[in-house]
Design an enzyme around this catalytic site. Structure first.
Site, short mmCIF file in Angstrom:
data_model
loop_
_atom_site.label_atom_id
_atom_site.label_comp_id
_atom_site.label_asym_id
_atom_site.label_seq_id
_atom_site.Cartn_x
_atom_site.Cartn_y
_atom_site.Cartn_z
N ILE A 13 4.48 1.83 -10.26
CA ILE A 13 3.60 1.99 -11.43
C ILE A 13 3.50 3.46 -11.83
O ILE A 13 3.57 3.80 -13.01
CB ILE A 13 2.19 1.42 -11.11
CG1 ILE A 13 2.27 -0.06 -10.74
CG2 ILE A 13 1.26 1.61 -12.31
CD1 ILE A 13 0.98 -0.62 -10.15
N TYR A 153 -6.64 -3.38 3.26
CA TYR A 153 -6.16 -3.20 1.89
C TYR A 153 -7.22 -3.65 0.88
O TYR A 153 -7.60 -2.90 -0.02
CB TYR A 153 -4.85 -3.97 1.67
CG TYR A 153 -4.24 -3.71 0.31
CD1 TYR A 153 -3.59 -2.51 0.04
CD2 TYR A 153 -4.34 -4.65 -0.71
CE1 TYR A 153 -3.06 -2.25 -1.21
CE2 TYR A 153 -3.80 -4.39 -1.97
CZ TYR A 153 -3.16 -3.19 -2.21
OH TYR A 153 -2.64 -2.93 -3.45
P1 NAI Z 1 4.99 1.96 -4.78
O1 NAI Z 1 5.19 1.86 -3.32
O2 NAI Z 1 6.15 1.68 -5.67
O3 NAI Z 1 4.39 3.39 -5.17
C1 NAI Z 1 3.36 3.98 -4.43
C2 NAI Z 1 3.60 5.48 -4.38
O4 NAI Z 1 2.54 6.06 -3.63
C3 NAI Z 1 4.91 5.84 -3.66
O5 NAI Z 1 5.70 6.71 -4.45
C4 NAI Z 1 4.44 6.49 -2.39
O6 NAI Z 1 5.32 7.50 -1.89
C5 NAI Z 1 3.08 7.06 -2.81
N1 NAI Z 1 2.29 7.32 -1.61
C6 NAI Z 1 1.99 6.44 -0.62
N2 NAI Z 1 1.37 7.07 0.38
C7 NAI Z 1 1.26 8.37 0.02
C8 NAI Z 1 0.74 9.52 0.67
N3 NAI Z 1 0.23 9.47 1.90
N4 NAI Z 1 0.79 10.69 0.01
C9 NAI Z 1 1.35 10.78 -1.22
N5 NAI Z 1 1.88 9.73 -1.88
C10 NAI Z 1 1.84 8.54 -1.24
O7 NAI Z 1 3.80 0.97 -5.10
P2 NAI Z 1 3.09 0.48 -6.46
O8 NAI Z 1 3.13 -0.98 -6.41
O9 NAI Z 1 3.60 1.21 -7.63
O10 NAI Z 1 1.60 0.90 -6.14
C11 NAI Z 1 0.83 1.75 -6.98
C12 NAI Z 1 -0.62 1.38 -6.81
O11 NAI Z 1 -0.81 0.06 -7.32
C13 NAI Z 1 -1.11 1.36 -5.37
O12 NAI Z 1 -2.39 1.95 -5.31
C14 NAI Z 1 -1.18 -0.11 -5.05
O13 NAI Z 1 -2.13 -0.41 -4.06
C15 NAI Z 1 -1.58 -0.68 -6.41
N6 NAI Z 1 -1.30 -2.10 -6.57
C16 NAI Z 1 -0.02 -2.57 -6.52
C17 NAI Z 1 0.21 -3.92 -6.66
C18 NAI Z 1 1.59 -4.50 -6.60
O14 NAI Z 1 1.72 -5.75 -6.63
N7 NAI Z 1 2.65 -3.71 -6.57
C19 NAI Z 1 -0.89 -4.87 -6.86
C20 NAI Z 1 -2.19 -4.27 -6.92
C21 NAI Z 1 -2.37 -2.93 -6.78
#
Ligand code: NAI
Length: 255
Positions: A13, A153
């Site tokens: 995202i 979570y």
């Molecule tokens: P993703 O895994 O593609 O992106 C998450 C990003 O956060 C990654 O680039 C990662 O390196 C970064 N990140 C994680 N831990 C970190 C740290 N310690 N320090 C710095 N950066 C860090 O995941 P996505 O799906 O794009 O997730 C974005 C947000 O959306 C998250 O907060 C997730 O919980 C939320 N979300 C996602 C859903 C899904 O179905 N994909 C559903 C509901 C919420």
């Protein structure tokens, strides 16, 4: 043109949002563990401090928008890490960058929550109060003992939504709007990892919204961009579910 800082900019995202914002002419400060304008680990106090200092330096203390998108899911190496990134890093960056946003032009911020926050029973769990009290060491130790990543979570996402809603008066005085987007399924690496998880994979695959599909990162980026923009000038302290109807299906009488 607005200066916008985005955590989680390297994937999913956050990456989709950064591409849209750059296309729209924003100066984007991407933040992630690697492959970003600011590379730092948001799980640690040092990493958060580095991010705050570098965002303030790159924006000269005047930030128009902030999007806190970085997060880890149920496949994270520990439950404590889920709380550290999804809740405590958000709390720390909101506090550390509030003043810079107060200097911004029609400033606004968005935190990415989740429809997981409405999981039944999570609101009653003591871990929520522990997070909201700011007791990071205690909350991380307690959740690591419980060994329930889905609780970690869902709890982190509920707590972060409450945190935002509790800030409405303080942030309104600064002239900064603050909202939450709560996605359902978004087809990103985080989601894909969850579908392959031994413990939660089947439940994750069966978690299908009334619209009958998962969403693409750009669909969430569209909602976030709307909340950041003047088009949403009277939206403040709101949790916007962008979940294909999942929240409405699970609890139609609550909103
Ligand atoms: P993703 O895994 O593609 O992106 C998450 C990003 O956060 C990654 O680039 C990662 O390196 C970064 N990140 C994680 N831990 C970190 C740290 N310690 N320090 C710095 N950066 C860090 O995941 P996505 O799906 O794009 O997730 C974005 C947000 O959306 C998250 O907060 C997730 O919980 C939320 N979300 C996602 C859903 C899904 O179905 N994909 C559903 C509901 C919420």
């Amino acid at each position: 043109m607005p200066i916008t800082a985005v955590t989680g900019s390297a994937s999913g995202i956050g990456a989709a949002l950064c591409a849209q914002l750059r296309e729209a002419g924003h100066t984007v400060i991407g933040i992630d563990r690697a492959n970003a304008d600011i590379n730092a680990d948001l799980a640690t106090a040092e990493g958060r401090q580095l991010v705050i200092e570098q965002v303030l330096a790159k924006s000269a203390g005047t930030l128009d928008h902030l999007v806190l998108c970085a997060g880890v899911g149920v496949t994270a190496p520990s439950c404590g890490l889920i709380l550290a990134v999804n809740y405590f890093a958000v709390s720390s960056l909101l506090d550390g960058l509030a003043e810079a946003l107060g200097n911004g032009h029609e400033a606004s911020a968005v935190v990415v929550g989740s429809v997981a926050s409405v999981q039944p029973g999570v609101d009653k769990h003591p871990i929520i109060a522990q997070m909201l009290d700011g007791d990071e060491a205690g909350a991380l130790a307690a959740i690591d003992d419980i060994k329930e990543p889905s609780l970690a979570y869902a709890g982190s996402k509920l707590a972060v939504s409450i945190l935002v809603r509790r800030k409405v008066r303080e942030w309104a005085k600064r002239g900064v709007r603050l909202n939450v987007v709560a996605p359902g399924v978004v087809e990103t690496p985080l989601y894909k990892a969850s579908t392959e998880d031994a413990r939660y994979g089947e439940a994750t695959r069966n978690f299908v919204a009334p619209l009958g599909r998962g969403s693409q990162p750009d669909e969430l980026a569209n909602v976030i961009r709307f909340l950041l923009s003047d088009q949403a000038s009277f939206m403040h302290g709101t949790v916007v579910f962008a979940d294909g109807g999942m929240d409405a299906m699970m609890r139609p009488e609550r909103f």
